[in-house]
Every structure is written in structure tokens, then in C-alpha cells.
Design a protein around this motif. Structure first.
Motif, PDB file in Angstrom:
ATOM      1  N   ALA A   1     -38.153 -16.837 -69.480  1.00 25.88           N
ATOM      2  CA  ALA A   1     -37.578 -18.143 -69.122  1.00 25.88           C
ATOM      3  C   ALA A   1     -37.819 -18.628 -68.026  1.00 25.88           C
ATOM      4  O   ALA A   1     -37.854 -18.019 -66.891  1.00 25.88           O
ATOM      5  CB  ALA A   1     -36.023 -18.103 -69.062  1.00 25.88           C
ATOM      6  N   PRO A   2     -38.431 -19.836 -67.990  1.00 24.10           N
ATOM      7  CA  PRO A   2     -38.759 -20.612 -66.772  1.00 24.10           C
ATOM      8  C   PRO A   2     -37.329 -20.791 -66.029  1.00 24.10           C
ATOM      9  O   PRO A   2     -36.496 -20.843 -66.797  1.00 24.10           O
ATOM     10  CB  PRO A   2     -39.431 -21.667 -67.194  1.00 24.10           C
ATOM     11  CG  PRO A   2     -39.191 -22.193 -68.529  1.00 24.10           C
ATOM     12  CD  PRO A   2     -38.795 -20.826 -69.004  1.00 24.10           C
ATOM     13  N   GLN A   3     -37.374 -21.360 -64.875  1.00 22.26           N
ATOM     14  CA  GLN A   3     -36.318 -21.599 -63.999  1.00 22.26           C
ATOM     15  C   GLN A   3     -36.063 -23.208 -64.038  1.00 22.26           C
ATOM     16  O   GLN A   3     -34.810 -23.617 -63.871  1.00 22.26           O
ATOM     17  CB  GLN A   3     -36.257 -21.259 -62.603  1.00 22.26           C
ATOM     18  CG  GLN A   3     -35.847 -19.800 -62.184  1.00 22.26           C
ATOM     19  CD  GLN A   3     -36.978 -18.660 -62.972  1.00 22.26           C
ATOM     20  OE1 GLN A   3     -38.235 -18.978 -62.613  1.00 22.26           O
ATOM     21  NE2 GLN A   3     -36.456 -18.070 -63.772  1.00 22.26           N
ATOM     22  N   LEU A   4     -37.169 -23.754 -64.636  1.00 20.66           N
ATOM     23  CA  LEU A   4     -36.982 -25.024 -64.418  1.00 20.66           C
ATOM     24  C   LEU A   4     -37.950 -25.802 -65.703  1.00 20.66           C
ATOM     25  O   LEU A   4     -39.257 -25.196 -65.536  1.00 20.66           O
ATOM     26  CB  LEU A   4     -37.491 -26.018 -63.318  1.00 20.66           C
ATOM     27  CG  LEU A   4     -37.651 -27.568 -63.487  1.00 20.66           C
ATOM     28  CD1 LEU A   4     -36.225 -28.285 -63.921  1.00 20.66           C
ATOM     29  CD2 LEU A   4     -38.073 -28.170 -61.857  1.00 20.66           C
ATOM     30  N   VAL A   5     -37.559 -26.457 -66.680  1.00 16.31           N
ATOM     31  CA  VAL A   5     -38.544 -26.991 -67.588  1.00 16.31           C
ATOM     32  C   VAL A   5     -38.510 -28.381 -67.486  1.00 16.31           C
ATOM     33  O   VAL A   5     -37.186 -29.260 -67.275  1.00 16.31           O
ATOM     34  CB  VAL A   5     -38.099 -26.558 -69.094  1.00 16.31           C
ATOM     35  CG1 VAL A   5     -38.425 -27.675 -70.311  1.00 16.31           C
ATOM     36  CG2 VAL A   5     -38.447 -25.162 -69.410  1.00 16.31           C
ATOM     37  N   VAL A   6     -39.421 -29.127 -67.748  1.00 17.82           N
ATOM     38  CA  VAL A   6     -39.556 -30.518 -67.666  1.00 17.82           C
ATOM     39  C   VAL A   6     -40.100 -31.159 -69.351  1.00 17.82           C
ATOM     40  O   VAL A   6     -41.159 -30.538 -69.453  1.00 17.82           O
ATOM     41  CB  VAL A   6     -40.603 -31.000 -66.529  1.00 17.82           C
ATOM     42  CG1 VAL A   6     -40.751 -32.790 -66.974  1.00 17.82           C
ATOM     43  CG2 VAL A   6     -39.884 -30.892 -65.092  1.00 17.82           C
ATOM     44  N   GLU A   7     -39.655 -31.893 -69.679  1.00 15.58           N
ATOM     45  CA  GLU A   7     -39.789 -32.693 -71.032  1.00 15.58           C
ATOM     46  C   GLU A   7     -39.937 -34.231 -70.741  1.00 15.58           C
ATOM     47  O   GLU A   7     -39.135 -34.754 -70.306  1.00 15.58           O
ATOM     48  CB  GLU A   7     -38.780 -32.225 -71.927  1.00 15.58           C
ATOM     49  CG  GLU A   7     -38.712 -30.761 -72.440  1.00 15.58           C
ATOM     50  CD  GLU A   7     -40.123 -30.326 -73.404  1.00 15.58           C
ATOM     51  OE1 GLU A   7     -40.823 -31.404 -73.933  1.00 15.58           O
ATOM     52  OE2 GLU A   7     -40.301 -29.294 -73.489  1.00 15.58           O
ATOM     53  N   VAL A   8     -40.911 -34.722 -71.104  1.00 15.48           N
ATOM     54  CA  VAL A   8     -41.306 -36.137 -71.210  1.00 15.48           C
ATOM     55  C   VAL A   8     -41.225 -36.509 -72.640  1.00 15.48           C
ATOM     56  O   VAL A   8     -41.899 -36.158 -73.531  1.00 15.48           O
ATOM     57  CB  VAL A   8     -42.668 -36.625 -70.658  1.00 15.48           C
ATOM     58  CG1 VAL A   8     -42.830 -38.051 -70.755  1.00 15.48           C
ATOM     59  CG2 VAL A   8     -42.730 -35.864 -69.296  1.00 15.48           C
ATOM     60  N   ARG A   9     -39.846 -37.360 -72.977  1.00 14.61           N
ATOM     61  CA  ARG A   9     -39.842 -37.794 -74.403  1.00 14.61           C
ATOM     62  C   ARG A   9     -40.834 -38.754 -74.782  1.00 14.61           C
ATOM     63  O   ARG A   9     -41.259 -39.761 -74.027  1.00 14.61           O
ATOM     64  CB  ARG A   9     -38.529 -38.503 -74.400  1.00 14.61           C
ATOM     65  CG  ARG A   9     -37.321 -37.123 -74.227  1.00 14.61           C
ATOM     66  CD  ARG A   9     -35.935 -37.868 -74.207  1.00 14.61           C
ATOM     67  NE  ARG A   9     -34.986 -36.708 -74.174  1.00 14.61           N
ATOM     68  CZ  ARG A   9     -33.806 -37.085 -73.395  1.00 14.61           C
ATOM     69  NH1 ARG A   9     -33.228 -38.225 -73.050  1.00 14.61           N
ATOM     70  NH2 ARG A   9     -32.994 -36.036 -73.489  1.00 14.61           N
ATOM     71  N   SER A  10     -41.310 -38.617 -76.145  1.00 12.27           N
ATOM     72  CA  SER A  10     -42.141 -39.637 -76.813  1.00 12.27           C
ATOM     73  C   SER A  10     -41.154 -40.573 -77.676  1.00 12.27           C
ATOM     74  O   SER A  10     -40.079 -40.092 -78.223  1.00 12.27           O
ATOM     75  CB  SER A  10     -43.132 -38.888 -77.798  1.00 12.27           C
ATOM     76  OG  SER A  10     -44.180 -38.035 -76.877  1.00 12.27           O
ATOM     77  N   PRO A  11     -41.575 -41.660 -78.199  1.00  9.40           N
ATOM     78  CA  PRO A  11     -40.944 -42.442 -79.120  1.00  9.40           C
ATOM     79  C   PRO A  11     -40.617 -41.728 -80.489  1.00  9.40           C
ATOM     80  O   PRO A  11     -39.700 -42.194 -81.075  1.00  9.40           O
ATOM     81  CB  PRO A  11     -41.829 -43.773 -78.952  1.00  9.40           C
ATOM     82  CG  PRO A  11     -42.627 -43.675 -77.904  1.00  9.40           C
ATOM     83  CD  PRO A  11     -42.942 -42.515 -77.548  1.00  9.40           C
ATOM     84  N   ALA A  12     -41.691 -40.782 -80.746  1.00  7.89           N
ATOM     85  CA  ALA A  12     -41.494 -40.259 -82.041  1.00  7.89           C
ATOM     86  C   ALA A  12     -40.549 -39.238 -82.172  1.00  7.89           C
ATOM     87  O   ALA A  12     -39.989 -38.616 -83.131  1.00  7.89           O
ATOM     88  CB  ALA A  12     -42.825 -39.569 -82.407  1.00  7.89           C
ATOM     89  N   ASN A  13     -40.098 -38.696 -80.839  1.00  4.22           N
ATOM     90  CA  ASN A  13     -39.097 -37.670 -80.656  1.00  4.22           C
ATOM     91  C   ASN A  13     -37.733 -38.193 -81.400  1.00  4.22           C
ATOM     92  O   ASN A  13     -37.032 -39.275 -80.844  1.00  4.22           O
ATOM     93  CB  ASN A  13     -38.788 -37.275 -79.485  1.00  4.22           C
ATOM     94  CG  ASN A  13     -39.881 -36.400 -78.872  1.00  4.22           C
ATOM     95  OD1 ASN A  13     -40.187 -36.577 -77.544  1.00  4.22           O
ATOM     96  ND2 ASN A  13     -40.821 -35.786 -79.549  1.00  4.22           N
ATOM     97  N   THR A  14     -37.256 -37.349 -82.414  1.00  7.91           N
ATOM     98  CA  THR A  14     -35.861 -37.860 -82.909  1.00  7.91           C
ATOM     99  C   THR A  14     -34.800 -36.987 -82.134  1.00  7.91           C
ATOM    100  O   THR A  14     -34.886 -36.253 -81.376  1.00  7.91           O
ATOM    101  CB  THR A  14     -35.818 -37.302 -84.369  1.00  7.91           C
ATOM    102  OG1 THR A  14     -35.788 -35.844 -84.323  1.00  7.91           O
ATOM    103  CG2 THR A  14     -36.974 -37.745 -85.296  1.00  7.91           C
ATOM    104  N   ARG A  15     -33.569 -37.490 -82.175  1.00  6.57           N
ATOM    105  CA  ARG A  15     -32.470 -37.044 -81.606  1.00  6.57           C
ATOM    106  C   ARG A  15     -32.220 -35.446 -81.923  1.00  6.57           C
ATOM    107  O   ARG A  15     -31.855 -34.835 -81.135  1.00  6.57           O
ATOM    108  CB  ARG A  15     -31.201 -37.845 -81.989  1.00  6.57           C
ATOM    109  CG  ARG A  15     -30.212 -38.175 -80.751  1.00  6.57           C
ATOM    110  CD  ARG A  15     -29.112 -38.614 -81.588  1.00  6.57           C
ATOM    111  NE  ARG A  15     -29.099 -40.122 -80.828  1.00  6.57           N
ATOM    112  CZ  ARG A  15     -28.374 -40.580 -80.207  1.00  6.57           C
ATOM    113  NH1 ARG A  15     -27.114 -39.948 -79.925  1.00  6.57           N
ATOM    114  NH2 ARG A  15     -28.423 -41.753 -79.443  1.00  6.57           N
ATOM    115  N   ARG A  16     -32.590 -35.167 -83.298  1.00  6.50           N
ATOM    116  CA  ARG A  16     -32.475 -33.907 -83.691  1.00  6.50           C
ATOM    117  C   ARG A  16     -33.601 -32.940 -83.106  1.00  6.50           C
ATOM    118  O   ARG A  16     -32.919 -31.911 -82.681  1.00  6.50           O
ATOM    119  CB  ARG A  16     -32.519 -33.851 -85.240  1.00  6.50           C
ATOM    120  CG  ARG A  16     -32.407 -32.489 -86.138  1.00  6.50           C
ATOM    121  CD  ARG A  16     -32.581 -32.645 -87.630  1.00  6.50           C
ATOM    122  NE  ARG A  16     -33.046 -31.517 -88.037  1.00  6.50           N
ATOM    123  CZ  ARG A  16     -34.258 -31.142 -88.412  1.00  6.50           C
ATOM    124  NH1 ARG A  16     -35.119 -32.294 -88.580  1.00  6.50           N
ATOM    125  NH2 ARG A  16     -34.817 -29.983 -88.848  1.00  6.50           N
TER     126      ARG A  16
END
Length: 183
Positions: free
Chosen positions: A102-117
């Protein structure tokens, strides 16, 4: 989508024998091919890397940006590709050319195609792995969510009033949110 061996799902061992493909994750054995990120997405990840990396001791901390495989579990196989991850070097476990810790920090950049699920699934996987902090950026509305793992669930934290992100486990790092967004 990559071709699968004999079924709709793939095992860890089958997956290792497959050709390497960028921009794919495996969720519960199902290979999910993702489109390449757009330039705003790429710029945000690069800006974050450029801002975080110089503030850390390279011998003690490693910063990876996508694509790399972060193994959540081997059975059923789940492997994610976080946009950026920060690891204390002493916690890194590499096996089969993949990250198994496990990393201690994860960064995610959301895309318009990403659903809530999809976002909820990914956060549940990071929680299962024990990632203590996640930053989730939404380029469209230029917002960021700071999430801390508490009792197995992510809790949203308010963005500091000064607009500076400070990772909990890397207190000497400061990232001015306004410097992250592309021009």
C-alpha cells in the motif's frame, strides 16, 4: 480489450503471461481497458509529481505515476493503476514487476467517463489495501477531495482554507492547489 485465456475472468498467473498493455485495470478478474487520459488529466498528474517529488528524500520516499500496477489482491485478481502514488521506501514490496504494498498517498484524477460506482469501487479497493490518504481531483470544476481512511472507510476532510495540501504522513510536503491546474 486484451484477449482472455479461456473464461471471462483472468487469474493472477494467467495475467502475468499476457502481453503488457497500458491503461488497463483488473477488477475481480475482469480486465477493464481504459482510454488514454486527456491532456488536462496528464498535466495535473505531471504538475503534482513535479511539486511533490523535490520535497521528498529520494532514499526514503518513492513517487510513482501511472501506468504501474498496484495489486489489491491476487484472488480474485484486482490490480489498479493510480494516477500517482507516494510510498515510504521501507514499505515497498515489488513482485513480478508489480507493486504489492500500500502507498501512503494515492492521487486520482477523475475523468468525465468515471461513474460514481467505478469511483466507489476504486476507493473500496484502496481502503481494502489500507491506503491511509487519497486525493481525488476533478478537473472540470477544479475541485479536490481529501480523504482519510478511518475504521476501514474514507472520510472526506475539508480543504484547508489556505488552499495548501499537506499529506498526513509527509508533513514537510506542501502543494498549493492553484499550481496543480493546467493553464
Amino acid at each position: 480489450m486484451a484477449s482472455l485465456p479461456h473464461s471471462k475472468t483472468v487469474t493472477y498467473e494467467e495475467w502475468l503471461r499476457m502481453p503488457e498493455v497500458k491503461n488497463e485495470e483488473v477488477v475481480n478478474g475482469e480486465i477493464r481497458t481504459m482510454p488514454a487520459p486527456n491532456l488536462d488529466h496528464t498535466d495535473i498528474v505531471q504538475n503534482l509529481y513535479d511539486l511533490i517529488r523535490p520535497q521528498l528524500n529520494k532514499r526514503e520516499v518513492t513517487v510513482y505515476n501511472s501506468p504501474f500496477d498496484l495489486i489489491i489482491r491476487r484472488a480474485p485478481l484486482t490490480a489498479r493503476q493510480p494516477d500517482l502514488a507516494v510510498f515510504q521506501a521501507s514499505t515497498i514490496v515489488k513482485r513480478d514487476g508489480r507493486m504489492h504494498s500500500a502507498p501512503q498517498l494515492v492521487v486520482e484524477v477523475r475523468s468525465p467517463a468515471n461513474t460514481r460506482r467505478e469511483r466507489a469501487e476504486k476507493l473500496a479497493d484502496y481502503a481494502r489495501l489500507g491506503v491511509p490518504e487519497v486525493w481525488a481531483f476533478s478537473p472540470g470544476d477544479r475541485t479536490v477531495e481529501v480523504l482519510y481512511l478511518e475504521d476501514g472507510q474514507y472520510r472526506r476532510q475539508p480543504l484547508p482554507a489556505d488552499g495548501i495540501l499537506r499529506p498526513k504522513l509527509f508533513p514537510n510536503v506542501e502543494v498549493q492547489v492553484s499550481e496543480i491546474w493546467p493553464d
